[in-house]
Design a protein around this motif. Structure first.
Motif, PDB file in Angstrom:
ATOM      1  N   SER A  65       0.832  -1.198   0.000  1.00  0.00           N
ATOM      2  CA  SER A  65       0.000   0.000   0.000  1.00  0.00           C
ATOM      3  C   SER A  65       0.864   1.244   0.000  1.00  0.00           C
ATOM      4  N   GLN A  66       2.144   1.099   0.353  1.00  0.00           N
ATOM      5  CA  GLN A  66       3.080   2.211   0.302  1.00  0.00           C
ATOM      6  C   GLN A  66       4.495   1.670   0.195  1.00  0.00           C
ATOM      7  N   ALA A  67       5.389   2.498  -0.319  1.00  0.00           N
ATOM      8  CA  ALA A  67       6.803   2.146  -0.448  1.00  0.00           C
ATOM      9  C   ALA A  67       7.582   3.446  -0.613  1.00  0.00           C
ATOM     10  N   TRP A  68       8.861   3.392  -0.289  1.00  0.00           N
ATOM     11  CA  TRP A  68       9.691   4.589  -0.314  1.00  0.00           C
ATOM     12  C   TRP A  68      10.936   4.364  -1.168  1.00  0.00           C
ATOM     13  N   GLY A  69      11.338   5.444  -1.847  1.00  0.00           N
ATOM     14  CA  GLY A  69      12.621   5.472  -2.521  1.00  0.00           C
ATOM     15  C   GLY A  69      13.635   6.205  -1.662  1.00  0.00           C
ATOM     16  N   LEU A  70      14.903   5.875  -1.850  1.00  0.00           N
ATOM     17  CA  LEU A  70      15.946   6.493  -1.025  1.00  0.00           C
ATOM     18  C   LEU A  70      17.270   6.514  -1.791  1.00  0.00           C
ATOM     19  N   VAL A  71      17.862   7.698  -1.881  1.00  0.00           N
ATOM     20  CA  VAL A  71      19.194   7.859  -2.469  1.00  0.00           C
ATOM     21  C   VAL A  71      20.009   8.765  -1.568  1.00  0.00           C
ATOM     22  N   GLY A  72      21.211   8.328  -1.243  1.00  0.00           N
ATOM     23  CA  GLY A  72      22.176   9.175  -0.554  1.00  0.00           C
ATOM     24  C   GLY A  72      23.251   9.593  -1.544  1.00  0.00           C
ATOM     25  N   ARG A  73      23.616  10.846  -1.513  1.00  0.00           N
ATOM     26  CA  ARG A  73      24.593  11.378  -2.473  1.00  0.00           C
ATOM     27  C   ARG A  73      25.763  12.015  -1.745  1.00  0.00           C
ATOM     28  N   LEU A  74      26.963  11.517  -2.060  1.00  0.00           N
ATOM     29  CA  LEU A  74      28.187  12.179  -1.618  1.00  0.00           C
ATOM     30  C   LEU A  74      28.656  13.037  -2.785  1.00  0.00           C
ATOM     31  N   PRO A  75      28.431  14.347  -2.725  1.00  0.00           N
ATOM     32  CA  PRO A  75      28.761  15.180  -3.880  1.00  0.00           C
ATOM     33  C   PRO A  75      30.264  15.242  -4.122  1.00  0.00           C
ATOM     34  N   GLY A  76      30.627  15.166  -5.390  1.00  0.00           N
ATOM     35  CA  GLY A  76      32.035  15.246  -5.736  1.00  0.00           C
ATOM     36  C   GLY A  76      32.544  16.673  -5.722  1.00  0.00           C
ATOM     37  N   SER A  77      33.863  16.802  -5.776  1.00  0.00           N
ATOM     38  CA  SER A  77      34.477  18.131  -5.765  1.00  0.00           C
ATOM     39  C   SER A  77      34.412  18.794  -7.128  1.00  0.00           C
ATOM     40  N   GLY A  78      34.033  18.006  -8.170  1.00  0.00           N
ATOM     41  CA  GLY A  78      33.827  18.582  -9.489  1.00  0.00           C
ATOM     42  C   GLY A  78      34.692  17.965 -10.570  1.00  0.00           C
ATOM     43  N   GLY A  79      34.060  17.700 -11.717  1.00  0.00           N
ATOM     44  CA  GLY A  79      34.819  17.270 -12.887  1.00  0.00           C
ATOM     45  C   GLY A  79      34.986  15.781 -13.067  1.00  0.00           C
ATOM     46  N   GLY A  80      34.494  14.953 -12.145  1.00  0.00           N
ATOM     47  CA  GLY A  80      34.662  13.510 -12.266  1.00  0.00           C
ATOM     48  C   GLY A  80      33.391  12.810 -12.697  1.00  0.00           C
ATOM     49  N   ARG A  81      33.536  11.544 -13.052  1.00  0.00           N
ATOM     50  CA  ARG A  81      32.370  10.723 -13.391  1.00  0.00           C
ATOM     51  C   ARG A  81      31.669  10.270 -12.115  1.00  0.00           C
ATOM     52  N   SER A  82      30.405   9.942 -12.243  1.00  0.00           N
ATOM     53  CA  SER A  82      29.616   9.518 -11.080  1.00  0.00           C
ATOM     54  C   SER A  82      29.519   7.997 -11.023  1.00  0.00           C
ATOM     55  N   LEU A  83      29.368   7.486  -9.821  1.00  0.00           N
ATOM     56  CA  LEU A  83      29.268   6.050  -9.576  1.00  0.00           C
ATOM     57  C   LEU A  83      28.137   5.792  -8.600  1.00  0.00           C
TER      58      LEU A  83
END
Length: 397
Positions: A65-83
């Protein structure tokens, strides 16, 4: 590096069976942990009515009847690819409790192993991923590192489907499913089916006047075993470590409503493996044709054929086409990790279909998943966490 043992024990003690209250509780706990650790957190309620109505929805077997999504993000310092590390939090039911040595949600540690439902599949990998992300805070890669905690993987892929629908993406992804620290760039598919085998009810004392649906199921089951053998005769060599690349199994059987009656109907539910590069329609036709042939050979079933229904989770096969990423994961393990394909469906197919190079790599022996006394070796969790840190340093810069 932080010790993931205490975290894993806590997560195992949350009985997050698919569709249960525990599936909601574990997302709440993980969100609080991520916020306290300083990660950027996106936690949102899933619109189940809208998601399940979409034509490409991958299926769902556990009622929710209900469910949740969850994402935690460690932001990069800039210019790199994401994983991204994509981790499912739901587990299958513990089954017969007497088959367990201890409480199936005990989180007990013994002999360097942690026991409990979900410890192997895949809270061990989840704990390794969380540990890796928190460890990366001190070095802060140039690219973003994401940890996605998804529900409903075991019964179709609801959580990852919703994650992608919300717009979350990464340049590459690791699913820390239990692979025994091997690198898994491909997975077979699996389709869920239901068979309705007709009989004719009668008093058991006069069984000759009836037709037992149980008896009529037997040639159908034999036909499925024969089909399985044919479909595995020339499997892709990447599945060579398995006795069956594309298993077919009947998981539940229900027939009759009274001990002294001839059962008038039998309902069997199971799954058929889908081969790499096979369209799901081909697998469906193969099973339907095998069932039809078994019916044609039996006078009763020829006149009263078995009905085949397709329902629940529909896992498509998939493989990662980005060899450079596969090699990067292997290099992060130290360069000597085994490589094989999984004979089961997973969220890998949803992520690769979205254009995200994805592999499975994590702690635990998949043979222990879904069984009694499920456990994971703590040494493998530590090694997996170290590998994920090294991989993030390579991919994200």
């Amino acid at each position: 590096m932080n010790d993931p043992t205490a975290l894993l024990a806590e997560l195992v003690r949350i009985p997050s069976v698919g569709g249960s209250q525990g599936e909601l509780l574990i997302q709440t706990r993980l969100a609080a942990l991520m916020r306290s650790a300083g990660l950027e957190v996106d936690q949102w309620p899933l619109d189940l009515d809208a998601l399940t109505a979409r034509p490409d929805f991958p299926g769902m077997e556990a009622p929710r009847s209900q469910a949740w999504g969850l994402v935690g993000r460690l932001p990069g310092s800039g210019g790199g690819r994401s994983l991204m590390f994509n981790c499912h939090v739901d587990v299958v039911p513990p089954g017969e409790l007497s088959a367990w040595t201890d409480d199936p949600f005990s989180g007990k540690v013994d002999g360097g192993r942690l026991f409990g439902r979900g410890s192997c599949d895949m809270k061990g990998g989840l704990a390794a991923a969380v540990t890796a992300v928190l460890s990366l805070q001190d070095v802060r890669p140039r690219g973003d590192v994401l940890i996605a905690c998804v529900v409903g993987e075991e019964d179709g892929g609801l959580g990852t489907y919703a994650l992608l629908e919300r717009g979350w993406r990464a340049d590459a992804c690791v699913i820390p499913e239990p692979t025994g620290l091997a690198v898994v760039p491909a997975a077979a598919g699996a389709l869920t089916f239901r068979l309705r085998v007709p009989g004719r009810a009668a008093h058991a004392a006069r069984r000759g006047t009836g037709v037992s649906a149980v008896e009529k199921f037997l040639p159908v089951f034999a036909a499925l075993r024969s089909l399985e053998a044919r479909r595995n005769a020339a499997a892709d060599p990447i599945f060579d470590r398995w006795d069956l690349a594309y298993p077919i199994e009947v998981g539940t059987v229900a027939a009759g409503d009274w001990a002294s009656s001839v059962p008038g109907e039998l309902i069997a539910e199971g799954r058929i493996g889908v081969a790499l590069d096979e369209q799901p329609g081909q697998a469906r036709r193969a099973l339907e044709e095998a069932v039809a042939a078994a019916c044609a050979a039996d006078p009763w079933l020829a006149a009263h054929p078995v009905a085949v229904e397709w329902w629940g989770g529909q896992f498509l096969p998939a493989r990662t086409g980005d060899e450079a990423f596969v090699k990067a994961v292997i290099a992060a393990t130290g360069g000597d990790a085994a490589q094989w394909a999984a004979p089961y469906g997973s969220d890998l197919r949803l992520l690769t279909a979205a254009g995200i190079p994805t592999v499975q790599y994590g702690p635990g022996d998949v043979d222990l998943a879904h069984g009694p006394d499920e456990h994971v070796r703590l040494s493998e969790i530590h090694e997996a966490a170290r590998t994920l840190v090294r991989l993030a340093a390579d991919i994200c810069g």
